[in-house]
Design an enzyme around this catalytic site. Structure first.
Site, PDB file in Angstrom:
ATOM      1  N   ASP A 166      43.209  18.081  90.332  1.00 36.49           N
ATOM      2  CA  ASP A 166      43.472  18.771  89.071  1.00 36.49           C
ATOM      3  C   ASP A 166      43.744  20.259  89.261  1.00 36.49           C
ATOM      4  OD1 ASP A 166      42.898  16.269  88.001  1.00 36.49           O
ATOM      5  OD2 ASP A 166      40.817  16.790  87.596  1.00 36.49           O
ATOM      6  N   GLU A 203      39.950  13.072  81.645  1.00 38.37           N
ATOM      7  CA  GLU A 203      38.671  13.767  81.700  1.00 38.37           C
ATOM      8  C   GLU A 203      38.161  14.037  80.286  1.00 38.37           C
ATOM      9  OE1 GLU A 203      37.542  17.228  84.583  1.00 38.37           O
ATOM     10  OE2 GLU A 203      38.367  18.170  82.783  1.00 38.37           O
TER      11      GLU A 203
END
Length: 273
Positions: free
Chosen positions: A53, A164
């Protein structure tokens, strides 16, 4: 899809499929537009962990800043290394930085500040669990990023994406805090797809995702902590059918952690009967 899945997919903005070139261009344009719309911004700050990420967000930020500079906008990207003592995956952080090629790198060891905070709480009669100590690390990392951003007349970039966000797998006011979240709308496999398109080193996007916050569970994989795989989360976000057990876990996370996706309520915004 179930009714709740319909609602979640709409909220999380994940597309069933993406075109890598178009998606990269849209994210870069979003970052550039935000900077251009705020005259005070002279920098973008982001902590780099060596995972998928932050590697993706960092590369997109640097690409956006490179374009801004070529267009006469004096802006830079600051990558921040935030180890807690000796970081086990420090080599991967360096590999991510070599790929991103940031304008500036700042290193801040958060261990002294975190340890002192934990000790001060203990002295006050508050003994944190190992999980809560992990949240201390996440919040200290974000505090440092905001201090750097303030000093450098900039903003903090977040790495929150929809796989997420749906599970609430972030620390409230820790890694969940940021000024912009350019990866929102992507799931985990789409983030990987963009890194492949951008020609990132394979071991960075194949790395097992881990928050690595708990001392008694070092390098604990996200999927183990969540009790569900990213493949099932990604399928769910793309509107596909997933096994009933996985679906139940995903929706439980979504409902339980709704508060993490909300701003602070006031007496004027709290729903009234």
């Amino acid at each position: 899809m179930s009714n709740l899945q319909d609602i979640v997919v709409k909220e999380m903005k994940v597309k069933p499929t993406i075109e890598s070139k178009d998606e990269v261009r849209q994210i870069i344009q979003f970052i550039k537009h935000y900077v251009q719309s705020h005259s005070f911004i002279a920098s973008l700050t982001l902590g780099i962990s060596g995972g998928q990420d932050s590697t993706l967000a960092g590369k997109l930020c640097q690409l956006a800043v490179d374009e801004l500079k070529s267009e006469g906008n004096d802006c830079k990207f600051i990558a921040v290394k935030l180890p807690y003592g000796q970081q086990k995956d420090a080599a991967e952080v360096e590999d991510a930085l070599a790929f991103i090629k940031p304008d500036e790198v700042v290193t801040v060891n958060i261990k002294p500040a975190v340890d002192q905070s934990i000790q001060s709480l203990y002295d006050a009669g508050i003994e944190l669990t190992d999980f809560q100590k992990g949240n201390e690390k996440a919040r200290e990392r974000m505090k440092v990023q905001y201090s750097i951003a303030s000093n450098k007349q900039g903003i903090v970039v977040g790495t929150d994406h929809s796989a997420e966000n749906i599970t609430g797998f972030f620390t409230k006011h820790g890694d969940g805090a940021a000024d912009i979240a350019p990866l929102f709308g992507l799931n985990k496999r789409q983030g990987k797809q963009l890194l492949i398109y951008l020609e990132a080193p394979k071991h960075l996007y194949e790395k097992v995702p881990t928050a690595d916050l708990e001392d008694d569970k070092p390098q604990l994989p996200d999927e183990e902590a969540l009790g569900v795989t990213y493949a099932h989360i990604d399928d769910y976000l793309e509107g596909k059918s997933v096994p009933s057990e996985a679906k139940a876990i995903i929706e439980k996370h979504y409902i339980k952690n709704a508060h993490k996706r909300e701003l602070a309520y006031t007496r004027y915004t709290w729903p009234k009967n």
